[in-house]
Design a protein around this motif. Structure first.
Motif, mmCIF file in Angstrom:
data_model
loop_
_atom_site.group_PDB
_atom_site.id
_atom_site.type_symbol
_atom_site.label_atom_id
_atom_site.label_comp_id
_atom_site.label_asym_id
_atom_site.label_seq_id
_atom_site.Cartn_x
_atom_site.Cartn_y
_atom_site.Cartn_z
ATOM 1 N N GLY A 162 0.785 -1.217 0.000
ATOM 2 C CA GLY A 162 0.000 0.000 0.000
ATOM 3 C C GLY A 162 0.820 1.272 0.000
ATOM 4 O O GLY A 162 0.740 2.084 -0.929
ATOM 5 N N LEU A 163 1.614 1.478 1.042
ATOM 6 C CA LEU A 163 2.365 2.726 1.193
ATOM 7 C C LEU A 163 3.337 2.964 0.044
ATOM 8 O O LEU A 163 3.305 4.021 -0.601
ATOM 9 C CB LEU A 163 3.111 2.709 2.529
ATOM 10 N N GLN A 164 4.213 2.011 -0.208
ATOM 11 C CA GLN A 164 5.225 2.233 -1.246
ATOM 12 C C GLN A 164 4.628 2.275 -2.653
ATOM 13 O O GLN A 164 5.039 3.128 -3.463
ATOM 14 C CB GLN A 164 6.324 1.165 -1.145
ATOM 15 N N PRO A 165 3.653 1.429 -3.002
ATOM 16 C CA PRO A 165 3.010 1.602 -4.311
ATOM 17 C C PRO A 165 2.343 2.970 -4.472
ATOM 18 O O PRO A 165 2.370 3.554 -5.567
ATOM 19 C CB PRO A 165 1.974 0.476 -4.345
ATOM 20 N N ALA A 166 1.769 3.517 -3.390
ATOM 21 C CA ALA A 166 1.156 4.845 -3.458
ATOM 22 C C ALA A 166 2.218 5.903 -3.739
ATOM 23 O O ALA A 166 2.010 6.818 -4.555
ATOM 24 C CB ALA A 166 0.425 5.166 -2.154
#
Length: 235
Positions: free
Chosen positions: A126-130
């Motif tokens: 979630g965080l890094q793909p965002a």
């Protein structure tokens, strides 16, 4: 009862029986399926989450060995903690000291093992793909204001999930190029920082049982609260 209702009822009953038979066959080992589609297989943080991920997370709450195995797939650096009661009425069980992840942390913190595994899922999926989608670069530092606080939920007598180190409050993020993103200052607006924060909140809702942000109330205007309590809420 109408003929249609009878047909629907029998169809649902048949589906339930077939589902139960399928689960039994998987559990007994009579039917081989890929681990990520086996509800009793180890939760591997590296796998893309699916409909079984939340069930597998639920199993970690009362199975420390299974939770430790899931943590071993996460890349997190943690230290297992003995059960304790740091303050009266606030027991800490099945917990770890969370030192670091792929993303840097503003400080280490205590976390229940399921919360730590959920964080690993959140960071990786979630965080890094965002961050890559909006800025084309990773988050290198996550700023938080702690996990453990022996207190009740504001305005109630019910213990907060923070009282069990089962919650975390995230306030900001720093990108590889040095840019800083603050929940308090960047949530509003239409720019990239605001868009990123909304993606982060959506990702947190997928990974944690409860996610509360600035839209929930004024008390959360400066952070994302996430926890692994019994209820599901995304606000």
């Amino acid at each position: 009862m109408s003929i249609l209702m009878r047909i629907v009822g029998r169809t649902l009953l048949l589906a339930l029986l077939l589902g139960a038979a399928l689960l039994l066959a998987i559990w007994r080992g009579w039917l081989e399926v890929p681990p990520r589609f086996d509800p009793w297989a180890l939760l591997d943080v590296r796998d893309t989450p699916n409909l079984l991920t939340r069930f597998k997370l639920w199993r970690l709450s009362d199975d420390r060995a299974l939770c430790d195995q899931a943590l071993a797939t996460s890349g997190l650096r943690v230290t297992r903690l003995a059960d304790s009661t740091p303050q009266p009425g606030c027991p800490i069980e099945n917990a770890v000291r969370f030192h670091s992840a792929e993303v840097g942390l503003s400080s280490s913190f205590m976390a229940t093992c399921p919360l730590a595994v959920s964080f690993a899922l959140f960071e990786r999926h979630g965080l890094q793909p965002a961050a890559q989608a909006v800025f084309g670069q990773p988050v290198v530092r996550l700023e938080h204001v702690g996990s453990f606080a022996c207190r009740s939920i504001a305005g109630s007598q019910r213990p907060s999930q923070h009282a069990y180190a089962n919650a975390l409050d995230m306030v900001g993020f720093r990108l590889r190029d040095g840019r800083h993103i603050s929940v308090l200052h960047d949530w509003t607006g239409q720019g990239d920082k605001a868009r990123f924060l909304r993606l982060v909140q959506e990702a947190a809702c997928d990974s944690f049982n409860v996610t509360l942000g600035p839209q929930y109330n004024a008390a959360h205007r400066d952070h994302f609260h996430v926890d692994m309590g019994l209820w599901r809420m995304c606000r």
